[in-house]
Scaffold this active site. Structure first.
Site, PDB file in Angstrom:
ATOM      1  N   ARG A 101      23.175  14.847  42.027  1.00 56.25           N
ATOM      2  CA  ARG A 101      23.930  13.756  41.411  1.00 56.25           C
ATOM      3  C   ARG A 101      24.050  12.593  42.372  1.00 56.25           C
ATOM      4  O   ARG A 101      23.787  12.704  43.564  1.00 56.25           O
ATOM      5  CB  ARG A 101      25.326  14.232  40.999  1.00 56.25           C
ATOM      6  CG  ARG A 101      26.276  14.526  42.164  1.00 56.25           C
ATOM      7  CD  ARG A 101      27.693  14.629  41.649  1.00 56.25           C
ATOM      8  NE  ARG A 101      28.668  15.034  42.650  1.00 56.25           N
ATOM      9  CZ  ARG A 101      29.294  14.220  43.489  1.00 56.25           C
ATOM     10  NH1 ARG A 101      28.982  12.919  43.513  1.00 56.25           N
ATOM     11  NH2 ARG A 101      30.202  14.681  44.328  1.00 56.25           N
ATOM     12  N   ASN A 103      26.142   9.727  44.513  1.00 55.35           N
ATOM     13  CA  ASN A 103      27.385   9.667  45.261  1.00 55.35           C
ATOM     14  C   ASN A 103      27.638   8.211  45.657  1.00 55.35           C
ATOM     15  O   ASN A 103      27.299   7.303  44.903  1.00 55.35           O
ATOM     16  CB  ASN A 103      27.354  10.617  46.466  1.00 55.35           C
ATOM     17  CG  ASN A 103      28.743  11.121  46.822  1.00 55.35           C
ATOM     18  OD1 ASN A 103      29.537  11.446  45.945  1.00 55.35           O
ATOM     19  ND2 ASN A 103      29.049  11.196  48.105  1.00 55.35           N
ATOM     20  N   ASP A 197      34.312  10.378  55.039  1.00 57.68           N
ATOM     21  CA  ASP A 197      33.879  10.197  53.653  1.00 57.68           C
ATOM     22  C   ASP A 197      33.476   8.738  53.451  1.00 57.68           C
ATOM     23  O   ASP A 197      32.429   8.316  53.919  1.00 57.68           O
ATOM     24  CB  ASP A 197      34.996  10.649  52.715  1.00 57.68           C
ATOM     25  CG  ASP A 197      34.532  10.905  51.293  1.00 57.68           C
ATOM     26  OD1 ASP A 197      33.609  10.213  50.829  1.00 57.68           O
ATOM     27  OD2 ASP A 197      35.096  11.791  50.620  1.00 57.68           O
TER      28      ASP A 197
END
Length: 286
Positions: A101, A103, A197
Site C-alpha cells: 500500500r 504511505n 515516522d
C-alpha cells in the site's frame, strides 16, 4: 538537550482516526489537510473558522497534497491518483502490487511528488520511494524500503531528509535538480524512544520528527542536535506540520491502531500554538 520551555498542546479535532497521518497546510485554500489511512478518509480543518470536512477515498490512502490550480493528488494503495476540482477521479500512475500500500508522500521544491510505499506486513525491502511528475512519469529512487515515511527539504532546497521507520534513523541526502545522492545518517533514535515516522522542516532548517510509540515530537538542529521535545498524551504520534495563517502552529496527527486500550486522545489532531516558524510547502505541479 531539551529546551527549558514546556510546550502546551491543544486538541484541534477530537477524533478516533485509526491511523491519522499526513498533516499538510493548503496555503491557497487556507485549510489543513490530514488523513486516516486505514479509515480511507481525507479531512480538512480551517483553524480560523473551525470548519471541518471529511470525504472517503476508494482505497487506503497514504497521503494527500494540494495541486497547482486546484484539486488533490492522492497516494493510494494501488498508485497515485488525481482528484480534480469538480471531483473527477483519475489515475496518474496505476501500479497495484498485492500486499503493498501507499504511505507518506511529500512535494519537492520543483513540484514533483515523492511518494512512498510499504508492504502491509512491513517486510524489509518490500517498499519503495518514487518521484512522480505532473505528466505521470515515475522514477523509482529507492527500491529496498521497509516503511517509507517522512520526507522533507532544507530551506535552501539543497538537502532532502528521509525516514525508513524500522531503521530508527532520519537520513539526509544531497538534493539537486530532482535527484539525490550521498545518503547518510542525520540522527538515530535511541532504543526505547519509539520509531521516527513523519517529519517537517522549519524556517531555521531544523527537523521536527514525530515518534511512533514515543509519545513525542522532537526538533533537531541542522547539525543533528536534539534541542526541543514536545511530550504528548498518546503513544502513537505519526506526523507533524506547521499550519495556520502565520505558519507558526504545529499540527500533529496520531493513531490508535494496534492499541488494546488507546488513551482518550489517540487518533485526534493535536496542535501546539506558536511552536516555531514553518515554511510554505509547494503544491503538486500536476
Amino acid at each position: 538537550m531539551k529546551a527549558q520551555h514546556k510546550y502546551e498542546y491543544e486538541v484541534a479535532v477530537a477524533a478516533e482516526a485509526q491511523l491519522g497521518e499526513g498533516p499538510t497546510w493548503d496555503a491557497e485554500r487556507k485549510h489543513l489537510l490530514w488523513i486516516d489511512i486505514l479509515g480511507e478518509r481525507v479531512h480538512t480543518f480551517d483553524p480560523v473558522s473551525g470548519r471541518r470536512t471529511s470525504r472517503t477515498t476508494p482505497q487506503h490512502v497514504g497521503a494527500v497534497k494540494p495541486r497547482v490550480g486546484g484539486g488533490l493528488v492522492l497516494n493510494l494503495r494501488d498508485g497515485v491518483a488525481l482528484l480534480d476540482p469538480d471531483d473527477t477521479f483519475r489515475w496518474l500512475h496505476h501500479e497495484p502490487v498485492p500486499g503493498r500500500r501507499a504511505n507518506d508522500a511529500a512535494v519537492a521544491p520543483d513540484g514533483a511528488l515523492w511518494a512512498g510505499t510499504m508492504r502491509y506486513d512491513e517486510a524489509p525491502g518490500g517498499g519503495t520511494l518514487s518521484r512522480l511528475t505532473g505528466d505521470g512519469s515515475v522514477d523509482v529512487v529507492l527500491d529496498d524500503v521497509a516503511v517509507s515515511n517522512g520526507t522533507g527539504w532544507s530551506p535552501d532546497g539543497g538537502l532532502m531528509y528521509y525516514i525508513d521507520s524500522p531503521t530508527r534513523r532520519v537520513d539526509v541526502f544531497d538534493y539537486s535538480e530532482g535527484g539525490v545522492s550521498g545518503r547518510r545518517a542525520f540522527v538515530e533514535i535511541e532504543d526505547g524512544a519509539g520509531f521516527p515516522d513523519g517529519l517537517t522542516v522549519d524556517a531555521d532548517g531544523c527537523v521536527w520528527v514525530a515518534l511512533w510509540d514515543g509519545a513525542a515530537v522532537r526538533r533537531y538542529t541542522p547539525d543533528g542536535k536534539l534541542d526541543r521535545v514536545i511530550e504528548l498524551p498518546v503513544p502513537r504520534v505519526t506526523a507533524c506540520a506547521f499550519a495556520g495563517p502565520g505558519l507558526s502552529d504545529l499540527y500533529i496527527t496520531t493513531a490508535r491502531v494496534g492499541l488494546d486500550s488507546p488513551p482518550p486522545l489517540s487518533g485526534s489532531l493535536l496542535v501546539v500554538p506558536g511552536a516555531g516558524q514553518g515554511l510554505v510547502q509547494p503544491a503538486f505541479a500536476g
